[in-house]
Design an enzyme around this catalytic site. Structure first.
Site, PDB file in Angstrom:
ATOM      1  N   LYS A   1      -0.583 -11.157   0.534  1.00  0.00           N
ATOM      2  CA  LYS A   1      -2.023 -11.027   0.713  1.00  0.00           C
ATOM      3  C   LYS A   1      -2.670 -10.339  -0.479  1.00  0.00           C
ATOM      4  O   LYS A   1      -3.646 -10.839  -1.057  1.00  0.00           O
ATOM      5  CB  LYS A   1      -2.335 -10.244   1.990  1.00  0.00           C
ATOM      6  CG  LYS A   1      -3.820 -10.213   2.346  1.00  0.00           C
ATOM      7  CD  LYS A   1      -4.228  -8.947   3.063  1.00  0.00           C
ATOM      8  CE  LYS A   1      -4.473  -7.830   2.069  1.00  0.00           C
ATOM      9  NZ  LYS A   1      -5.098  -6.643   2.693  1.00  0.00           N
TER      10      LYS A   1
ATOM     11  N   ASP B   1      -5.688 -12.025   5.973  1.00  0.00           N
ATOM     12  CA  ASP B   1      -5.770 -10.699   6.584  1.00  0.00           C
ATOM     13  C   ASP B   1      -6.009 -10.866   8.078  1.00  0.00           C
ATOM     14  O   ASP B   1      -5.900 -11.965   8.625  1.00  0.00           O
ATOM     15  CB  ASP B   1      -6.860  -9.860   5.911  1.00  0.00           C
ATOM     16  CG  ASP B   1      -8.260 -10.370   6.208  1.00  0.00           C
ATOM     17  OD1 ASP B   1      -8.398 -11.455   6.816  1.00  0.00           O
ATOM     18  OD2 ASP B   1      -9.238  -9.684   5.847  1.00  0.00           O
TER      19      ASP B   1
END
Length: 388
Positions: free
Chosen positions: A234, A252
């Site tokens: 991420k 996320d």
């Protein structure tokens, strides 16, 4: 002369029929014949009677079978009617027979792959119209600052990170400076973001790795970025997409929640989510798609109470109705610029229609931030990379 007379008489007698000659025999034969004919007639009558009886029995059997079939059909219809009546009962109370009842909706057909791709891309277009100003909500000036800010964003808001990083970057502007920082001094600077001890350890480690292995520069490849302490896919995708222009999906908590609500995927694992969503869109769309989804998740499609009645993509959402559907009530749930509140960046892009956030410690209201104050007391715990 008498002898010939007797002879003639004898000849005449012998020429007469036997019946005449013996009437008793004739009578017996007649009776026997009559008896035989009577027997034949009786046999024929008996046969006719037997055939009639059989026919009667067959007709009775056919009638019984028809009646049985009719009875079974009636019983089946009664059973079906009873089942329908039971199905129409709500909370144990039967509804009136004359009440108007809506028909049960037919089961929806499974969405085809082509239909899913079309719906997903239409949602992306609708979000692009709603959030033409979508952008990363972390303040940064270079790849190193974005990398550090993204690591700090775990388990806190982007606003809290933006309020913390000005002092941090003033003290440690380069990887070499941060790698040489005193751990306790670094911890105190990042304390407001929560999990400060674990985060300080990650910042010291990644800064040293950048200094020693990459000449003090942030690498532009995912394979290199994920080798740095505290950096996962991420964080790497955030840096690549916004500092290097390399397309990437930022999976996320907002991103994952929304794509599951929209039935784009049923996966929970971030890497599997990234793979399945990436297959729905051209690679060139990945970075901006991430910004739009995260914007929408923070402003409208909240985790606990989404504002369904104020959602621009409600007609395309299979989960519509999970939140508030009344338009007036839903409008009160909107956040940041949609709700008339300050945004998360202290230095937002020029096309951002909302107000800038206020610095840490300012007297202005910080209600939009919703900082995780309790997290500051858990500095020794390990942070989770995905941030709210």
């Amino acid at each position: 002369m008498s002898a010939p007379r007797n002879s003639a008489v004898g000849e005449q007698g012998s020429a007469e029929p036997a019946e005449t000659a013996n009437p008793h025999k004739t009578i017996k034969r007649t009776k026997a014949a009559e008896g035989a004919e009577g027997a034949k007639g009786a046999d024929a009558a008996g046969a006719r009677k037997t055939a009639g009886a059989r026919k009667s029995v067959g007709a009775q059997s056919t009638t019984k079978a028809a009646k049985a079939a009719k009875t079974a059909k009636t019983a089946k219809a009664a059973k079906a009617a009873k089942a329908a009546e039971a199905a129409e009962t709500t909370d144990g109370a039967a509804q009136p027979a004359d009440a108007a009842r809506p028909r049960k909706a037919a089961a929806a057909r499974p969405e085809s792959r082509l239909a899913l791709v079309r719906r997903a891309r239409r949602i992306n277009r609708e979000l692009a119209e709603r959030y033409p100003y979508a952008h990363p909500e972390l303040d940064f000036e270079n790849p190193f600052q974005l990398l550090v800010a993204t690591v700090l964003s775990a388990q806190t808001t982007d606003l809290r990170v933006n309020q913390t990083t000005p002092a941090l970057f003033a003290a440690y502007p380069t990887p070499e400076d941060m790698a040489a920082a005193d751990p306790e001094a670094l911890e105190q600077l990042i304390r407001p973001t929560g999990f400060f001890r674990a985060k300080a350890k990650s910042l010291l480690g990644l800064s040293a790795a950048l200094r020693d292995r990459f000449g003090g520069e942030v690498p532009g490849r995912l394979e290199d970025l994920v080798t740095l302490p505290g950096v996962g896919r991420k964080t790497a995708n955030v840096v690549l997409g916004n500092a290097f222009g390399v397309p990437g999906l930022t999976v996320d908590t907002h991103f994952g929640r929304l794509v599951r609500r929209w039935k784009w995927t049923g996966q929970e694992d971030p890497e599997k989510v990234e793979a399945e969503i990436g297959a729905l869109f051209p690679k060139s769309e990945w970075t901006m798609l991430s910004h739009r989804i995260i914007f929408h998740g923070r402003r409208v499609c909240h985790a606990r109470k989404p504002a369904c009645g104020a959602c621009p993509i409600a007609p395309l959402c299979p989960s519509y109705g999970e939140g508030e559907t009344d338009p007036d009530k839903a409008k009160k749930l909107l956040k940041y610029e949609l709700g008339g509140q300050p945004g998360q960046r202290l230095r937002p892009p020029t096309d951002y229609p909302g107000r800038a956030a206020v610095p840490l410690g300012a007297t202005a209201s910080l209600e939009a931030a919703a900082p995780l104050e309790a997290a500051a007391s858990l500095g020794s715990a390990a942070p989770v990379e995905a941030a709210e």
